[in-house]
Write a protein that holds these residues in place. Structure first.
Motif, PDB file in Angstrom:
ATOM      1  N   SER A   1      -7.886  -0.052  -5.861  1.00 11.78           N
ATOM      2  CA  SER A   1      -7.289   0.022  -4.546  1.00 11.78           C
ATOM      3  C   SER A   1      -8.223   0.364  -3.472  1.00 11.78           C
ATOM      4  CB  SER A   1      -6.210   1.432  -4.781  1.00 11.78           C
ATOM      5  OG  SER A   1      -4.978   0.992  -5.502  1.00 11.78           O
TER       6      SER A   1
ATOM      7  N   HIS B   1      -6.709  -0.862   6.243  1.00 16.93           N
ATOM      8  CA  HIS B   1      -5.999  -1.351   5.200  1.00 16.93           C
ATOM      9  C   HIS B   1      -6.405  -2.746   4.560  1.00 16.93           C
ATOM     10  CE1 HIS B   1      -3.290  -2.128   8.393  1.00 16.93           C
ATOM     11  NE2 HIS B   1      -3.257  -3.508   7.731  1.00 16.93           N
TER      12      HIS B   1
ATOM     13  N   ASP C   1       0.693  -1.258   0.011  1.00 17.30           N
ATOM     14  CA  ASP C   1      -0.006   0.050  -0.078  1.00 17.30           C
ATOM     15  C   ASP C   1       0.927   1.235  -0.137  1.00 17.30           C
ATOM     16  OD1 ASP C   1      -1.803   2.118   0.805  1.00 17.30           O
ATOM     17  OD2 ASP C   1      -3.150   0.903   1.819  1.00 17.30           O
TER      18      ASP C   1
END
Length: 287
Positions: A271, A201, A181
């Motif tokens: 993403s 995340h 990331d």
């Protein structure tokens, strides 16, 4: 042919090359007009403007009605039309620059490679490197003949949200894909609600802030340092996935990997912004 980086001096030396196409990719996630405003005030001679929200991104909602993230990939046909409008031919050398350490320019670098065009580079150090040498700027908008660039076999790979989810669910603790990331550490930990209303995340992801690829002057670190940095995170680039908030700064890590001699990692275009839009997908916090 320049395929990763080009210095300000090298670019200045190519300024009269009719096959050179320079693209100003300046942008601001908090002020969407900032890039165009900066371009209007002054830009590199001959540069066209590549808007992140339109030219370099596609529709946020897919044909299936699903949210694709804040900056999904443009349709290939639309991207080709944009490149032709900018005067890009099959044998053009494209150079992208911004004023943000390459965080937006790297997106165009990756998109050209996605269409199979290898002759694309990022101006190392960006606008600051150009201005530090007192090289010329202009407000004139260039008029170029329409280009004829064609799509060729992709030079890069992508993975989907489903691919990443399958990896997470099947391999918790022993992931087959290494997800990296590129967001700032506070965003990765889920501590920045201004940018990421849903914090956290992807479970199992590692954090490599894209700015860690740069020296203090905004130029990229050398290949050896980048290799050492990424080797601590990625054992096999062919089994690595780069992601970020919306698939933009992840391209910076992909460029850094290329410089490090570690090509082959894939981009997850949607993403975090796509991932967290579906509450059924798992989320990790902290880290």
């Amino acid at each position: 042919m320049y395929t990763t980086l080009i210095t300000a001096s090298e670019l200045a030396g190519r300024s009269e090359d009719p096959k050179l196409v320079v693209v100003d990719c300046r942008h601001d996630l908090m002020n969407l007009a900032a890039g165009a405003d900066g371009y209007a005030i002054g830009h590199l001679p001959g540069a066209v403007f590549g808007d992140m929200e339109t030219a370099l991104s596609g529709s946020k909602i897919g044909a299936d009605g699903r949210f694709r993230g804040r900056h999904p990939l443009p349709e290939r046909v639309a991207l080709l039309a944009t490149l032709r409008d900018w005067g890009v031919d099959d044998d053009s050398q494209v150079v992208a620059y911004d004023a943000h350490g390459g965080m937006f320019a790297a997106r165009l670098w990756w998109l050209l490679r996605w269409l199979g065009h290898p002759a694309v580079a990022v101006l190392d150090g960006g606008l600051a490197a150009w201005q530090s040498q007192a090289l010329p700027m202009t407000a004139a908008v260039p008029v170029r003949p329409r280009g004829d660039v064609k799509e060729r076999a992709p030079l890069v790979r992508t993975v989907s949200a489903d691919d990443v989810l399958a990896n997470v669910l099947a391999n918790i603790g022993t992931e087959q894909l290494t997800v990296v990331d590129a967001r700032a550490p506070d965003r990765f930990r889920g501590e920045n609600e201004t940018i990421d209303p849903v914090g956290g995340h992807i479970p199992g992801a590692k954090n490599r802030f894209f700015k860690d690829n740069l020296q203090p002057d905004g130029r990229f670190k050398d290949a050896g340092q980048l290799n050492a940095d990424f080797a601590a995170l990625v054992a096999d680039p062919a089994k690595a996935v780069m992601q970020c908030g919306s698939g933009v700064t992840a391209c910076h890590n992909l460029l850094a990997l290329e410089l490090a001699g570690m090509p082959g990692a894939a981009l997850y275009p949607g993403s975090w912004s796509e991932w967290c839009a579906n509450p059924a997908r798992p989320v990790a916090m902290g880290g």
